[in-house]
Design a protein around this motif. Structure first.
Motif, mmCIF file in Angstrom:
data_model
loop_
_atom_site.group_PDB
_atom_site.id
_atom_site.type_symbol
_atom_site.label_atom_id
_atom_site.label_comp_id
_atom_site.label_asym_id
_atom_site.label_seq_id
_atom_site.Cartn_x
_atom_site.Cartn_y
_atom_site.Cartn_z
ATOM 1 N N HIS A 253 55.363 39.904 -32.682
ATOM 2 C CA HIS A 253 54.055 38.456 -33.664
ATOM 3 C C HIS A 253 53.336 39.862 -33.248
ATOM 4 O O HIS A 253 52.843 40.963 -32.307
ATOM 5 N N ALA A 254 52.199 39.475 -34.087
ATOM 6 C CA ALA A 254 50.476 40.082 -33.649
ATOM 7 C C ALA A 254 50.021 39.341 -34.218
ATOM 8 O O ALA A 254 50.028 38.211 -34.600
ATOM 9 N N CYS A 255 48.492 39.234 -33.577
ATOM 10 C CA CYS A 255 47.821 37.550 -33.671
ATOM 11 C C CYS A 255 46.396 38.745 -33.367
ATOM 12 O O CYS A 255 46.145 40.138 -33.599
ATOM 13 N N LEU A 256 45.371 38.178 -34.533
ATOM 14 C CA LEU A 256 43.999 38.966 -34.674
ATOM 15 C C LEU A 256 42.760 38.544 -33.151
ATOM 16 O O LEU A 256 42.867 37.646 -32.679
ATOM 17 N N PRO B 237 19.915 25.385 -51.963
ATOM 18 C CA PRO B 237 19.915 23.848 -51.010
ATOM 19 C C PRO B 237 21.331 23.417 -50.360
ATOM 20 O O PRO B 237 20.622 23.338 -49.265
ATOM 21 N N SER B 238 21.753 24.281 -50.427
ATOM 22 C CA SER B 238 23.145 24.613 -49.697
ATOM 23 C C SER B 238 24.047 26.268 -49.046
ATOM 24 O O SER B 238 23.862 26.604 -50.399
ATOM 25 N N ALA B 239 24.992 26.078 -48.140
ATOM 26 C CA ALA B 239 25.595 27.329 -47.711
ATOM 27 C C ALA B 239 26.696 27.087 -47.982
ATOM 28 O O ALA B 239 27.747 26.059 -47.217
ATOM 29 N N THR B 240 27.936 27.723 -47.738
ATOM 30 C CA THR B 240 29.368 28.190 -47.234
ATOM 31 C C THR B 240 29.401 29.056 -45.784
ATOM 32 O O THR B 240 28.572 29.516 -45.993
ATOM 33 N N GLY B 241 29.856 27.743 -45.041
ATOM 34 C CA GLY B 241 30.286 28.748 -44.099
ATOM 35 C C GLY B 241 31.572 28.810 -43.393
ATOM 36 O O GLY B 241 32.113 27.564 -43.088
ATOM 37 N N TRP B 242 31.225 29.729 -41.730
ATOM 38 C CA TRP B 242 32.138 29.911 -41.091
ATOM 39 C C TRP B 242 32.139 30.160 -39.218
ATOM 40 O O TRP B 242 30.570 30.339 -39.278
ATOM 41 N N ARG B 243 33.150 29.312 -38.707
ATOM 42 C CA ARG B 243 32.307 29.667 -37.114
ATOM 43 C C ARG B 243 33.731 29.747 -36.095
ATOM 44 O O ARG B 243 34.747 29.644 -36.689
ATOM 45 N N ILE B 244 33.262 30.923 -35.332
ATOM 46 C CA ILE B 244 33.812 31.504 -35.043
ATOM 47 C C ILE B 244 33.768 30.439 -33.279
ATOM 48 O O ILE B 244 32.752 30.642 -32.876
ATOM 49 N N THR C 268 38.894 31.477 -36.519
ATOM 50 C CA THR C 268 37.223 31.404 -37.419
ATOM 51 C C THR C 268 37.908 30.406 -38.128
ATOM 52 O O THR C 268 38.404 30.206 -38.707
ATOM 53 N N THR C 269 37.203 30.023 -38.382
ATOM 54 C CA THR C 269 37.028 28.109 -39.055
ATOM 55 C C THR C 269 36.088 28.371 -40.277
ATOM 56 O O THR C 269 35.163 27.781 -39.512
ATOM 57 N N LEU D 185 34.885 40.515 -36.260
ATOM 58 C CA LEU D 185 34.650 42.544 -36.782
ATOM 59 C C LEU D 185 34.619 41.506 -38.369
ATOM 60 O O LEU D 185 34.457 42.617 -39.394
ATOM 61 N N ALA D 186 36.286 40.813 -38.713
ATOM 62 C CA ALA D 186 36.708 40.550 -39.989
ATOM 63 C C ALA D 186 35.562 39.982 -40.642
ATOM 64 O O ALA D 186 35.147 39.756 -41.856
#
Length: 284
Positions: free
Chosen positions: A157-160, A228-235, A254-255, A167-168
């Motif tokens: 197995h592998a995971c981030l 007016p709006s943005a795309t977002g990601w959260r860790i 990362t969601t 970093l990604a």
């Protein structure tokens, strides 16, 4: 041999840079922070982590800042060869400690697993590197797959790792040229912004380094910028000691944020979180 003490951290550069600048392109600088607390965190270690988290989260960034400050003071002194050189922070990051015992579930010597607390510290250091991009030509996390790696592996197995998620995410979205950012007040928020002029995309990195409190931030752009709006990601993850292990669901990940993050009002930042927003608009 010559012993370099803590009171003389720049002795080597004082000697080498003037002599070698005409024959070099990059000056190497390293920084590692020791976490010291072993995984999994005991209740006592979790308390220590939470109580010292604000300071700890800025420790790697402080190390980077020290390397950059030492380098900057060597420029502009009338030596064209020195002024041409740039800084390579070619090893930077976190180790648990310089002890060969692995973290569970590691099996190899020095196999260190990173936590959410580490991820926030790493993100703050990444933003410090971005702010120093005028003199930092290269910055390398020391390993990709190995004992202090951002990708953890077992036989099957592998995971981030949490560090890998940082970093990604930043590599994917913090692109182009730096945009000046000011953080008002005494908020436990670190911010950086970049503009990809070719794509017309503004990206903002927001790190909230409170161990237990939510924050609400308002972004103020020049009047000419219209998006007016943005795309977002959260860790984020459930607690500062959370980590990822091969063969198990990733706890720190990362969601994507819900579509259309509004930029004309407060943006909620959970405790110990890393948020990246991108917006396509004009005027910057």
């Amino acid at each position: 041999g010559v012993k370099i003490t803590e009171s003389e951290p720049n002795w080597w550069n004082d000697k080498v840079v003037p002599l070698c600048a005409a024959h070099m392109d990059l000056l190497s600088g390293h920084h590692y922070t020791e976490r010291k607390l072993k995984l999994p965190f005991s209740p006592g270690d979790m308390k220590k982590c939470e109580e010292g988290f604000v300071a700890y989260s800025g420790h790697v960034a402080g190390g980077v800042r020290g390397l950059v400050a030492d380098f900057r003071k060597r420029l502009g002194k009338g030596n064209a060869a020195v002024d041409r050189v740039r800084l390579a922070v070619d090893e930077w990051g976190i180790v648990r400690e310089w002890n060969p015992a692995p973290d569970p579930p590691g099996v190899g010597a020095f196999e260190h697993y990173y936590t959410l607390a580490d991820a926030v510290a790493i993100a703050r250091a990444m933003q410090e590197l971005l702010r120093s991009a005028d003199v930092v030509a290269m910055a390398n996390w020391a390993q990709t797959v190995n004992v202090i790696a951002t990708i953890k592996t077992s036989r099957n197995h592998a995971c981030l790792d949490p560090a890998g998620h940082v970093l990604a995410l930043y590599r994917a979205h913090l692109l182009g040229e730096l945009v000046p950012v000011t953080v008002g007040g005494d908020a436990t928020v670190d911010a950086v912004a970049t503009l990809d002029k070719k794509a017309g995309v503004l990206a903002v990195g927001l790190i909230h380094f409170s161990p237990n409190q939510e924050a609400a931030v308002t972004l103020r752009f020049p009047a000419s910028f219209k998006a007016p709006s943005a795309t977002g990601w959260r860790i984020n993850g459930p607690n500062l000691g959370a980590t990822n292990a091969p063969g198990q669901p990733e706890v720190v990940t990362t969601t994507p944020l819900p579509d259309g993050v509004k930029l004309d009002g407060p943006i909620a930042l959970p405790a110990h979180s890393i948020t990246v927003l991108t917006a396509k608009g004009g005027g910057l």
